[in-house]
Design a protein around this motif. Structure first.
Motif, PDB file in Angstrom:
ATOM      1  N   LEU A 163       6.860  -6.911   4.263  1.00  9.03           N
ATOM      2  CA  LEU A 163       5.506  -6.562   3.831  1.00  9.03           C
ATOM      3  C   LEU A 163       5.445  -6.439   2.319  1.00  9.03           C
ATOM      4  O   LEU A 163       6.400  -6.002   1.677  1.00  9.03           O
ATOM      5  CB  LEU A 163       5.091  -5.226   4.471  1.00  9.03           C
ATOM      6  N   MET A 171      -5.614   3.227  -6.354  1.00  6.59           N
ATOM      7  CA  MET A 171      -6.643   3.129  -5.311  1.00  6.59           C
ATOM      8  C   MET A 171      -6.735   4.418  -4.494  1.00  6.59           C
ATOM      9  O   MET A 171      -7.836   4.930  -4.250  1.00  6.59           O
ATOM     10  CB  MET A 171      -6.277   1.933  -4.428  1.00  6.59           C
ATOM     11  N   TYR A 172      -5.604   4.936  -4.077  1.00  5.62           N
ATOM     12  CA  TYR A 172      -5.602   6.168  -3.271  1.00  5.62           C
ATOM     13  C   TYR A 172      -6.066   7.370  -4.106  1.00  5.62           C
ATOM     14  O   TYR A 172      -6.773   8.245  -3.610  1.00  5.62           O
ATOM     15  CB  TYR A 172      -4.197   6.471  -2.737  1.00  5.62           C
ATOM     16  N   ARG A 212       0.046   8.646   0.819  1.00  8.65           N
ATOM     17  CA  ARG A 212      -1.173   9.168   1.432  1.00  8.65           C
ATOM     18  C   ARG A 212      -1.060  10.648   1.799  1.00  8.65           C
ATOM     19  O   ARG A 212       0.013  11.123   2.154  1.00  8.65           O
ATOM     20  CB  ARG A 212      -1.490   8.361   2.697  1.00  8.65           C
ATOM     21  N   ARG A 251       0.391   5.806   7.431  1.00  8.02           N
ATOM     22  CA  ARG A 251      -0.920   5.430   6.880  1.00  8.02           C
ATOM     23  C   ARG A 251      -0.751   4.353   5.806  1.00  8.02           C
ATOM     24  O   ARG A 251      -1.511   3.390   5.735  1.00  8.02           O
ATOM     25  CB  ARG A 251      -1.605   6.647   6.263  1.00  8.02           C
ATOM     26  N   PHE A 298       1.682   2.220   5.579  1.00  8.64           N
ATOM     27  CA  PHE A 298       2.071   0.957   6.209  1.00  8.64           C
ATOM     28  C   PHE A 298       0.843   0.105   6.518  1.00  8.64           C
ATOM     29  O   PHE A 298       0.871  -1.120   6.357  1.00  8.64           O
ATOM     30  CB  PHE A 298       2.854   1.200   7.504  1.00  8.64           C
ATOM     31  N   ALA A 299      -0.228   0.745   6.958  1.00 11.33           N
ATOM     32  CA  ALA A 299      -1.428  -0.024   7.319  1.00 11.33           C
ATOM     33  C   ALA A 299      -1.938  -0.813   6.117  1.00 11.33           C
ATOM     34  O   ALA A 299      -2.336  -1.977   6.248  1.00 11.33           O
ATOM     35  CB  ALA A 299      -2.510   0.914   7.858  1.00 11.33           C
ATOM     36  N   THR A 300      -1.919  -0.192   4.940  1.00 17.06           N
ATOM     37  CA  THR A 300      -2.347  -0.894   3.725  1.00 17.06           C
ATOM     38  C   THR A 300      -1.482  -2.133   3.496  1.00 17.06           C
ATOM     39  O   THR A 300      -1.997  -3.218   3.201  1.00 17.06           O
ATOM     40  CB  THR A 300      -2.239   0.048   2.510  1.00 17.06           C
ATOM     41  N   ILE A 322       0.280  -3.768   5.681  1.00 16.71           N
ATOM     42  CA  ILE A 322       0.068  -4.739   6.759  1.00 16.71           C
ATOM     43  C   ILE A 322      -1.196  -5.562   6.478  1.00 16.71           C
ATOM     44  O   ILE A 322      -1.190  -6.793   6.581  1.00 16.71           O
ATOM     45  CB  ILE A 322      -0.011  -4.021   8.128  1.00 16.71           C
ATOM     46  N   VAL A 323      -2.258  -4.896   6.091  1.00 17.13           N
ATOM     47  CA  VAL A 323      -3.501  -5.619   5.782  1.00 17.13           C
ATOM     48  C   VAL A 323      -3.276  -6.553   4.600  1.00 17.13           C
ATOM     49  O   VAL A 323      -3.669  -7.728   4.622  1.00 17.13           O
ATOM     50  CB  VAL A 323      -4.648  -4.632   5.467  1.00 17.13           C
ATOM     51  N   GLN A 336      -1.081  -9.553   5.563  1.00 17.37           N
ATOM     52  CA  GLN A 336      -1.801 -10.485   6.426  1.00 17.37           C
ATOM     53  C   GLN A 336      -2.778 -11.332   5.605  1.00 17.37           C
ATOM     54  O   GLN A 336      -2.875 -12.547   5.794  1.00 17.37           O
ATOM     55  CB  GLN A 336      -2.553  -9.689   7.504  1.00 17.37           C
ATOM     56  N   LEU A 338      -9.278  -4.316  -0.181  1.00 15.77           N
ATOM     57  CA  LEU A 338      -8.765  -2.967   0.112  1.00 15.77           C
ATOM     58  C   LEU A 338      -9.657  -1.908  -0.545  1.00 15.77           C
ATOM     59  O   LEU A 338      -9.928  -0.856   0.031  1.00 15.77           O
ATOM     60  CB  LEU A 338      -7.317  -2.829  -0.366  1.00 15.77           C
ATOM     61  N   ARG A 356     -12.834  -0.432   1.048  1.00 11.71           N
ATOM     62  CA  ARG A 356     -12.721   0.802   1.826  1.00 11.71           C
ATOM     63  C   ARG A 356     -12.675   2.030   0.923  1.00 11.71           C
ATOM     64  O   ARG A 356     -13.343   3.020   1.184  1.00 11.71           O
ATOM     65  CB  ARG A 356     -11.458   0.769   2.680  1.00 11.71           C
ATOM     66  N   TRP A 357     -11.872   1.974  -0.131  1.00 12.75           N
ATOM     67  CA  TRP A 357     -11.577   3.182  -0.907  1.00 12.75           C
ATOM     68  C   TRP A 357     -12.637   3.518  -1.947  1.00 12.75           C
ATOM     69  O   TRP A 357     -12.711   4.649  -2.400  1.00 12.75           O
ATOM     70  CB  TRP A 357     -10.188   3.057  -1.567  1.00 12.75           C
TER      71      TRP A 357
END
Lengths: 318, 318
Positions: free
Chosen positions: A43, A53-54, A68, A94, A96-98, A100-101, A104, A119, A122-123
């Motif tokens: 990844l 971003m966070y 996160r 949490r 990991f999801a970022t 993964i997206v 992909q 991304l 969303r944020w």
């Protein structure tokens, strides 16, 4: 007012939060460092972009400054159970999801800049966050361990070794061939002010400046460029900037960092009040220098620093 | 004794656990269905292989029969927050780690059979688990929704639509070009007994048999081939086998499934005691048939079924 900020991770992100409070109406473009990006478990991880971003999007772990809030670590513990490493990089579920997206979307052919924008949908960080480049740049560090010279990924140096050995060289691999991401040069060219937050001058701001075209665009923008010292009282405010400064032959002092950027790039420089004695040495180098408190103890303190940086920008503009 | 089992997901896995109790000394090779594999979020997910691996390795969620026990869903909820779907496939955090490891190994060039072996290094399922093929085979289902004919992935039919519309055709896309994975034909050729657990005869066992060479190798192995009916009292024991049986023109009865496999493949067939009346119809088709309890209510019941299958194998061998 259009402000461009060159940002690394934690220091850059916290400064940006202060800047948003200090100049809520400003149109802020962040050029983010991607030299510390790393592929983990297949990844694509972009630690600095994600920290910005966070932090600005309200999802950051405030205590540690990265990752996160309310994080869990099931995926990581399962990967360890499979014997799949590395185990020294703390990716939470949490987070990991970022990745993964992002992975992909990259696999589907989108450039990193488009992925970052998606991304940020969303944020809603309240800034335009651009990676410095869509091309792969990876900061590597030359070290000697047990008598053996090795070149390792920056994250291995920083996170695994915790900069416990000397960095003999710091190389942003791929930077020479990299192109600024779409929008980067345009943002610099149309900026009213350009700021260097108290990010690492070598592996954060330095890496961004290593992408051909960005340093030149900043130097030629014809607008105030103001930086804030990441070194306070001869030590990094956080992190281990002194270790990588040594690799590029720069003393870990507020004045030395300013001279390292140079008057060809910087118009103004803020040092901490404890470093007031460094002001003449910076000004001798042709950079207007002021001493103000530079500890980002909270958002209000970061906002006060941002106000001081913007005030210095107006001073050098006049 | 060398036993080869063609397995789908839950039914196959639970039968295998019974078989291990019934024949603890047996050398068991499982040929797993990969037709329901799916790429989700850029990751390769192999639901049937994982169900077998988790069930025999002690990591399965016992109540639902698939997925991990003590599972959490942080990654999934974050992906939803990014607006990234599908949201109808329930991947948990622990399960994600398996797919991350698998995808990373596949990207590195390892075939699925090698990846499966590596994953089983952790789980120690006590059987040799082989994917039916290292080549990509994906079961698609033709349906008509709102008057429109569509071909959708099996998982979309099974999980999202819950087989709520008629399956007009079931096609294992890629099967014709697929080769049996290394070890599959060798295991069949050297087997003493071959078993078809009460797995779905169309989308599980049927897909495995659609890989050229596997059906022929079983038919020519010269050893007893015994199956267990997944239909009890004219309804599937679990799942929605009746929906896909209709697509291939087979009645959802214990006898019709046996005749669908045919005496060219099957030597023996077990039906549930409630279907005792079906025995003559099966035997007329040249398949030796016995009626025994076929509800896998617990491991002991599954072991009893495995004993009955092995006994029937010895009966037809004699």
């Amino acid at each position: 007012m259009r402000i461009v900020v060159l940002a690394g991770g934690i220091g850059g992100a916290r400064f940006l939060r202060g800047l948003q409070q200090a100049a809520p109406e400003a149109d802020v473009t962040v050029i983010g460092n991607t030299g510390d990006d790393i592929h983990l478990f297949g990844l694509k991880v972009c630690p600095d972009l994600d920290t910005v971003m966070y932090t600005l999007g309200g999802g950051i772990n405030e205590e540690q400054g990265w990752g996160r809030q309310d994080e869990t670590f099931q995926v990581k513990s399962e990967l360890a159970a499979y014997g799949v490493g590395p185990d020294w990089f703390g990716l939470g579920d949490r987070d990991f999801a970022t990745h993964i997206v992002r992975t992909q979307m990259l696999s589907a052919g989108y450039p990193l800049s488009a992925v970052t924008e998606a991304l940020c949908d969303r944020w809603q960080p309240g800034v335009r966050l651009l990676p410095m480049s869509d091309d792969r740049v990876e900061t590597h560090v030359a070290v000697t361990i047990d008598g053996e010279r090795k070149v390792i990924h920056f994250q291995e140096y920083w996170v695994r070794l915790r900069a416990s050995v000397a960095a003999e060289a710091v190389v942003p691999v791929g930077a020479e061939q990299a192109k600024p991401a779409p929008g980067v040069l345009e943002a610099v060219a149309s900026a009213d002010v350009i700021l260097f937050p108290p990010s690492n001058p070598v592996v954060s701001v330095g890496t961004i400046l290593a992408v051909p075209g960005i340093r030149e665009a900043i130097a030629e923008a014809g607008v105030p460029v103001v930086g804030l010292s990441p070194i306070v009282g001869d030590a990094p405010v956080r992190g281990m900037a002194d270790k990588v400064l040594a690799a590029v032959g720069v003393e870990a002092t507020a004045a030395a960092v300013a001279r390292h950027y140079g008057s060809g790039l910087l118009d103004g420089w803020l040092v901490d009040t404890v470093d007031e004695a460094a002001v003449p040495a910076v000004e001798e180098a042709g950079i207007v220098c002021r001493a103000v408190p530079l500890m980002m103890t909270d958002v209000a303190a970061a906002a006060e620093m941002a106000r001081a940086a913007l005030a210095l920008a107006e001073e050098v503009r006049a």
